[in-house]
Design a protein around this motif. Structure first.
Motif, PDB file in Angstrom:
ATOM      1  N   PRO A 273       0.761  -1.192   0.017  1.00 37.73           N
ATOM      2  CA  PRO A 273      -0.050   0.047  -0.053  1.00 37.73           C
ATOM      3  C   PRO A 273       0.932   1.315   0.001  1.00 37.73           C
ATOM      4  N   ASP A 274       0.164   2.405  -0.525  1.00 36.34           N
ATOM      5  CA  ASP A 274       0.963   3.396  -0.617  1.00 36.34           C
ATOM      6  C   ASP A 274       1.115   4.120   0.799  1.00 36.34           C
ATOM      7  N   ALA A 275       2.132   4.295   1.437  1.00 34.85           N
ATOM      8  CA  ALA A 275       2.393   4.822   2.620  1.00 34.85           C
ATOM      9  C   ALA A 275       1.761   6.225   2.932  1.00 34.85           C
ATOM     10  N   LYS A 276       1.728   7.009   1.949  1.00 41.52           N
ATOM     11  CA  LYS A 276       0.750   8.388   2.327  1.00 41.52           C
ATOM     12  C   LYS A 276      -0.747   8.277   2.576  1.00 41.52           C
ATOM     13  N   CYS A 277      -1.182   7.468   1.702  1.00 43.45           N
ATOM     14  CA  CYS A 277      -2.575   7.040   1.876  1.00 43.45           C
ATOM     15  C   CYS A 277      -2.911   6.415   3.058  1.00 43.45           C
ATOM     16  N   VAL A 278      -2.262   5.391   3.424  1.00 45.68           N
ATOM     17  CA  VAL A 278      -2.521   4.879   4.564  1.00 45.68           C
ATOM     18  C   VAL A 278      -2.252   5.759   5.927  1.00 45.68           C
ATOM     19  N   TYR A 279      -1.138   6.594   6.058  1.00 47.15           N
ATOM     20  CA  TYR A 279      -1.021   7.793   6.764  1.00 47.15           C
ATOM     21  C   TYR A 279      -2.412   8.658   6.756  1.00 47.15           C
ATOM     22  N   THR A 280      -2.706   8.963   5.809  1.00 50.48           N
ATOM     23  CA  THR A 280      -3.782  10.047   5.656  1.00 50.48           C
ATOM     24  C   THR A 280      -5.074   9.143   6.229  1.00 50.48           C
ATOM     25  N   TYR A 281      -5.260   8.056   6.039  1.00 51.90           N
ATOM     26  CA  TYR A 281      -6.457   7.240   6.582  1.00 51.90           C
ATOM     27  C   TYR A 281      -6.409   7.167   8.067  1.00 51.90           C
ATOM     28  N   LEU A 282      -5.257   6.840   8.479  1.00 52.43           N
ATOM     29  CA  LEU A 282      -4.896   6.578  10.001  1.00 52.43           C
ATOM     30  C   LEU A 282      -5.144   7.922  10.779  1.00 52.43           C
ATOM     31  N   GLN A 283      -4.767   9.054   9.980  1.00 55.21           N
ATOM     32  CA  GLN A 283      -5.224  10.442  10.660  1.00 55.21           C
ATOM     33  C   GLN A 283      -6.582  10.747  10.861  1.00 55.21           C
ATOM     34  N   GLU A 284      -7.214  10.396   9.793  1.00 51.91           N
ATOM     35  CA  GLU A 284      -8.810  10.516   9.722  1.00 51.91           C
ATOM     36  C   GLU A 284      -9.340   9.478  10.751  1.00 51.91           C
ATOM     37  N   LEU A 285      -8.928   8.582  11.055  1.00 49.38           N
ATOM     38  CA  LEU A 285      -9.566   7.552  11.921  1.00 49.38           C
ATOM     39  C   LEU A 285      -9.269   8.177  13.465  1.00 49.38           C
ATOM     40  N   TYR A 286      -8.288   8.658  13.484  1.00 52.28           N
ATOM     41  CA  TYR A 286      -7.652   9.090  14.929  1.00 52.28           C
ATOM     42  C   TYR A 286      -8.740  10.320  15.150  1.00 52.28           C
ATOM     43  N   ARG A 287      -8.848  11.248  14.035  1.00 50.04           N
ATOM     44  CA  ARG A 287      -9.529  12.473  14.296  1.00 50.04           C
ATOM     45  C   ARG A 287     -11.074  11.981  14.787  1.00 50.04           C
ATOM     46  N   CYS A 288     -11.455  10.997  14.060  1.00 48.03           N
ATOM     47  CA  CYS A 288     -12.827  10.319  14.389  1.00 48.03           C
ATOM     48  C   CYS A 288     -12.946   9.838  15.702  1.00 48.03           C
ATOM     49  N   LEU A 289     -11.981   8.934  16.125  1.00 50.00           N
ATOM     50  CA  LEU A 289     -11.921   8.476  17.438  1.00 50.00           C
ATOM     51  C   LEU A 289     -11.902   9.617  18.447  1.00 50.00           C
ATOM     52  N   VAL A 290     -11.084  10.689  18.302  1.00 48.51           N
ATOM     53  CA  VAL A 290     -11.213  11.705  19.442  1.00 48.51           C
ATOM     54  C   VAL A 290     -12.514  12.334  19.299  1.00 48.51           C
ATOM     55  N   ALA A 291     -13.100  12.474  18.327  1.00 51.47           N
ATOM     56  CA  ALA A 291     -14.204  13.283  18.073  1.00 51.47           C
ATOM     57  C   ALA A 291     -15.445  12.578  19.007  1.00 51.47           C
ATOM     58  N   LYS A 292     -15.423  10.815  19.042  1.00 48.62           N
ATOM     59  CA  LYS A 292     -16.263  10.063  19.605  1.00 48.62           C
ATOM     60  C   LYS A 292     -15.806  10.267  21.095  1.00 48.62           C
ATOM     61  N   GLY A 293     -14.839  10.718  21.478  1.00 47.27           N
ATOM     62  CA  GLY A 293     -14.454  10.526  22.891  1.00 47.27           C
ATOM     63  C   GLY A 293     -13.496   9.107  23.262  1.00 47.27           C
ATOM     64  N   LEU A 294     -13.377   8.497  22.278  1.00 43.55           N
ATOM     65  CA  LEU A 294     -12.609   7.235  22.374  1.00 43.55           C
ATOM     66  C   LEU A 294     -11.127   7.452  22.744  1.00 43.55           C
ATOM     67  N   VAL A 295     -10.491   8.307  22.423  1.00 40.08           N
ATOM     68  CA  VAL A 295      -9.223   8.514  22.455  1.00 40.08           C
ATOM     69  C   VAL A 295      -8.990  10.208  23.222  1.00 40.08           C
ATOM     70  N   LYS A 296      -8.255  10.134  24.329  1.00 41.31           N
ATOM     71  CA  LYS A 296      -8.048  11.255  25.035  1.00 41.31           C
ATOM     72  C   LYS A 296      -6.801  12.075  24.441  1.00 41.31           C
ATOM     73  N   THR A 297      -6.890  13.267  24.291  1.00 40.48           N
ATOM     74  CA  THR A 297      -5.724  14.128  23.848  1.00 40.48           C
ATOM     75  C   THR A 297      -5.451  15.119  25.185  1.00 40.48           C
ATOM     76  N   LYS A 298      -4.208  15.583  25.066  1.00 43.68           N
ATOM     77  CA  LYS A 298      -3.722  16.347  26.079  1.00 43.68           C
ATOM     78  C   LYS A 298      -4.035  17.789  25.605  1.00 43.68           C
ATOM     79  N   LYS A 299      -4.712  18.650  26.746  1.00 46.55           N
ATOM     80  CA  LYS A 299      -5.346  20.009  26.435  1.00 46.55           C
ATOM     81  C   LYS A 299      -3.896  20.896  26.463  1.00 46.55           C
ATOM     82  N   ARG A 300      -4.092  21.902  25.483  1.00 45.47           N
ATOM     83  CA  ARG A 300      -2.944  22.746  25.304  1.00 45.47           C
ATOM     84  C   ARG A 300      -3.346  24.034  26.121  1.00 45.47           C
TER      85      ARG A 300
END
Length: 99
Positions: A72-99
């Protein structure tokens, strides 16, 4: 099992890394233990459908494109994983540090 992520290309080719990642957040979505590394199309379709249904992740990758290429193309996989991470954060399933 059967997953050793070393990069954003070949490590994701069988679809099992996507499935393992999604299974860690949605263990009731499918039986990870029944998946076979050689069933690339099935694994990728399952992972992408689960990501869309459970996490609301846009289908940025196509199963046909992923299985057409031996690696697989690394840039495509990386982009997809970024989107998945963003969605998981939006659902509250991944906690992020507050800035």
């Amino acid at each position: 099992q059967h997953v050793d992520v070393q990069n954003f290309s070949g490590s994701w080719g069988s679809g099992l890394a996507f499935c393992a990642l999604l299974h860690s957040f949605f263990p009731d979505a499918f039986d990870y233990g029944s998946l076979e590394p050689s069933a690339r199309r099935h694994n990728l379709a399952l992972a992408f459908a689960t990501a869309e249904e459970r996490a609301g992740c846009a289908p940025l990758l196509e199963v046909d494109d992923m299985v057409r290429l031996p690696v697989p193309d690394a840039k495509c996989v990386y982009t997809y994983l970024q989107e998945l991470y963003r969605c998981l954060v939006a659902k509250g399933l991944v906690k992020t540090k507050k800035r």
